[in-house]
Motif scaffolding. Structure first.
Motif, short mmCIF file in Angstrom:
data_model
loop_
_atom_site.label_atom_id
_atom_site.label_comp_id
_atom_site.label_asym_id
_atom_site.label_seq_id
_atom_site.Cartn_x
_atom_site.Cartn_y
_atom_site.Cartn_z
N UNK A 86 39.37 47.85 -16.80
CA UNK A 86 39.19 49.18 -17.78
C UNK A 86 39.60 49.05 -18.70
N UNK A 87 39.69 48.05 -19.39
CA UNK A 87 39.47 48.34 -21.10
C UNK A 87 39.05 47.82 -21.56
N UNK A 88 37.54 48.08 -20.71
CA UNK A 88 36.47 48.14 -21.62
C UNK A 88 35.65 49.27 -21.53
N UNK A 89 35.93 49.95 -22.77
CA UNK A 89 35.93 51.92 -22.54
C UNK A 89 35.16 52.11 -23.88
N UNK A 90 33.28 52.17 -23.68
CA UNK A 90 32.89 52.03 -24.89
C UNK A 90 31.05 52.40 -25.03
N UNK A 91 30.14 52.23 -25.39
CA UNK A 91 29.12 52.36 -25.03
C UNK A 91 28.48 51.08 -25.98
N UNK A 92 27.44 50.27 -25.06
CA UNK A 92 26.59 49.02 -25.48
C UNK A 92 25.29 50.06 -25.93
N UNK A 93 25.24 49.80 -27.21
CA UNK A 93 23.24 50.47 -27.51
C UNK A 93 23.05 48.96 -27.39
N UNK A 94 21.62 48.82 -27.32
CA UNK A 94 20.10 48.21 -27.89
C UNK A 94 18.48 48.72 -27.84
N UNK A 95 18.67 47.70 -28.78
CA UNK A 95 16.44 48.49 -28.87
C UNK A 95 15.57 47.30 -28.98
N UNK A 96 14.76 47.56 -27.94
CA UNK A 96 13.91 47.00 -27.87
C UNK A 96 12.76 46.93 -28.67
N UNK A 97 11.93 46.14 -28.90
CA UNK A 97 9.91 47.03 -29.41
C UNK A 97 9.62 47.53 -27.86
N UNK A 98 9.08 48.46 -27.72
CA UNK A 98 8.02 48.93 -26.68
C UNK A 98 6.84 49.64 -26.86
N UNK A 131 5.82 54.54 -42.04
CA UNK A 131 5.66 53.55 -41.55
C UNK A 131 6.43 53.02 -39.88
N UNK A 132 7.57 53.15 -40.09
CA UNK A 132 8.75 52.08 -39.35
C UNK A 132 8.62 52.74 -37.43
N UNK A 133 8.95 52.00 -37.14
CA UNK A 133 8.94 51.26 -35.90
C UNK A 133 10.48 51.80 -35.23
N UNK A 134 11.34 51.22 -36.27
CA UNK A 134 12.78 52.22 -35.94
C UNK A 134 13.15 50.96 -34.92
N UNK A 135 12.62 49.61 -34.99
CA UNK A 135 12.92 48.98 -33.39
C UNK A 135 13.42 47.48 -33.84
N UNK A 136 14.42 47.53 -34.08
CA UNK A 136 15.23 46.22 -34.60
C UNK A 136 15.92 46.07 -34.09
N UNK A 137 17.19 47.28 -35.15
CA UNK A 137 19.21 47.42 -34.52
C UNK A 137 19.31 48.94 -34.80
N UNK A 138 19.92 48.59 -33.94
CA UNK A 138 20.89 49.72 -33.65
C UNK A 138 22.10 49.57 -33.68
N UNK A 139 22.51 50.52 -35.06
CA UNK A 139 24.40 50.20 -35.70
C UNK A 139 24.56 51.76 -35.68
N UNK A 140 26.07 51.81 -35.50
CA UNK A 140 27.12 52.94 -35.63
C UNK A 140 27.85 53.04 -37.04
#
Length: 507
Positions: free
Chosen positions: A49-61, A129-138
């Motif tokens: 329960x101490x894990x409370x948040x969001x894991x974001x990840x990006x894939x080239x799709x 031209x970006x595909x915005x596909x390499x990292x997702x950062x808050x």
């Protein structure tokens, strides 16, 4: 249309064509192209329960079948996954970044973007031209979907709706933005840079910071000794480090329809060391070493005597074998020439001798995607987590090898103590392929490295994806495995964001 763009798409880009004609889009690399939500994912074990948040990840799709033969697998559209974990449950949401490319291709119902980072092969002219596909950062209430050839795209961290290009209220000084910005955990500053910062084929590097209130400061312009890839960088209390890859760009090659990158075996490995505030061409030092392939950085910090300690993944040859040298030569990945090791450089930034020392090798593994406890970023660290390719583990390479075309088959996560040399490994299974790990502290005041490691895992026996959570105090088994009812294509980078940082209630 501008004169250098194609006027008609070849037949392979028309609707109805199959991804399967390309090896890089087969098996677990088959595009997901899913947008939507799945509530209450299945869980084996217990999510603390101490894990409370969001894991974001990006894939080239890629949403459309490309018309370029042999284009690398990471030229697809950025598709963002969000795993919201709260009260021991996990909810999943996924949406594409609405880049200019994505929107225009959806309207046209066919691929319009050409070769990786080569605008001269496009069917139409793009503003970005970006595909915005390499990292997702808050940062500062927004997600930044990053690709290093352009500005990032801002997204809503809850809905995943695209807000638009992120130029920091018109203050962004560079045409490009790194895929690996660094957040200072003490000052709250975001450290940013762009290479080819004045456009394709330019040697210019621009560095700047963004304050917690959104002000761009400390803008510094440099001219690099080569037009080379700078995928990642590092920050210490007083210095910025720019490792130049030996992949280089040539505008004339681009105009001829060629690749953006070409391996240069005659180019030395350059490491730029610049003052953290107020750098310029007069006070940057370009240290040199043998030709090498610098990968992702773990961290850098300063010692009491003023030296810089820099830990990163390093290979002695070109691991991006799809971009060979000018004679078409590239190493055979099966030969061991592409081996990547966790390496440590110790550098005196005041030295007049610009020859790099031989780096120390920190561990036994062929490894990449190193991560640390981000709370000690730019400060001394004791633990590095990384992906490993360990042939001693019981991986069924015969069964999975052909399904991971174009990507190293990482089969474990390493937990390396860089002080003692102690090493623990998490092995998820014989037919499991591991993606980049992230670290989650057990609590806000937990000691460095005390917490959990989370990673996306592709299970090739079921052709579905799983999210594995491992306790750093018992690294041999999973604390919990979260099951997705589908396979997600291999991604690149992701980050964990605590609910309090997102402004979400823990109730």
């Amino acid at each position: 249309m501008a004169g250098h763009f194609r006027t008609q798409a070849p037949a392979a880009s028309l609707p109805g064509q199959a991804f399967g004609r390309y090896p890089q889009f087969s098996g677990i690399m088959k595009p997901s192209r899913f947008e939507g939500e799945v509530q209450n994912l299945e869980v084996d074990g217990t999510i603390p329960h101490s894990i409370d948040g969001t894991f974001y990840r990006v894939m080239p799709d890629p949403q459309m079948v490309p018309f370029i033969e042999g284009d690398p697998w990471f030229n697809g559209d950025g598709n963002i996954s969000a795993f919201r974990i709260h009260n021991g449950r996990c909810h999943f949401k996924q949406r594409y970044v609405r880049t200019e490319k994505f929107v225009r291709e959806r309207q046209a119902q066919r691929a319009l973007l050409g070769r990786y980072r080569n605008k001269y092969t496009d069917l139409v002219e793009f503003h970005v031209r970006s595909t915005a596909n390499t990292n997702i950062f808050y940062f500062n209430g927004r997600l930044l979907a990053c690709k290093e050839d352009s500005p990032a795209y801002a997204m809503d961290p809850v809905t995943l709706e695209t807000i638009g290009l992120e130029d920091f209220c018109g203050q962004m000084p560079s045409l490009t933005f790194t895929a690996h910005p660094k957040l200072d955990p003490v000052t709250g500053e975001l450290h940013c840079f762009g290479y080819e910062a004045r456009g394709d084929g330019t040697p210019d590097v621009c560095y700047w910071t963004v304050s917690p209130d959104g002000q761009v400061k400390n803008v510094s312009w440099l001219v690099a000794p080569a037009v080379a890839m700078i995928h990642d960088f590092a920050v210490t209390d007083h210095w910025i480090l720019f490792p130049l890859n030996c992949l280089t760009c040539d505008v004339e090659r681009l105009k001829a329809g060629g690749e953006h990158w070409q391996w240069d075996p005659e180019l030395p490995f350059y490491l730029g060391v610049m003052p953290r505030y107020g750098g310029n061409n007069s006070n940057v030092k370009w240290f040199q070493g043998p030709t090498a392939f610098p990968g992702h950085t773990a961290n850098a910090h300063e010692t009491a005597d003023g030296n810089i300690v820099f830990d990163l993944a390093m290979a002695k040859d070109n691991i991006f074998v799809w971009w060979p040298d000018r004679d078409g030569n590239a190493p055979d990945p099966k030969s061991g020439a592409c081996r990547t090791e966790m390496s440590r450089y110790t550098i005196d930034p005041r030295s007049k001798d610009l020859e790099l020392p031989t780096p120390a090798v920190l561990g036994p593994d062929d490894c990449e995607f190193p991560r640390i406890d981000d709370r000690v970023s730019s400060k001394p660290h004791t633990t590095i987590f990384y992906l490993a390719m360990d042939p001693a583990l019981d991986t069924n390479y015969q069964a999975i090898g052909h399904l991971v075309a174009g990507f190293a088959p990482y089969n474990a996560i390493g937990q390396l103590d860089v002080v003692t040399g102690g090493l623990a490994k998490y092995f998820p299974g014989r037919t499991h392929f591991v993606q980049e790990p992230v670290f989650i502290p057990r609590s806000k005041d937990a000691s460095e490295g005390d917490g959990y490691v989370m990673a996306m895992v592709n299970n090739l026996s079921t052709m579905t994806s799983e999210l594995h959570i491992v306790d750093t105090n018992d690294f041999t088994k999973a604390q919990a495995i979260i099951y997705l009812p589908m396979n997600l294509r291999i991604g690149l980078h992701g980050n964990w964001v605590d609910s309090q940082d997102l402004g979400l209630s823990k109730d």
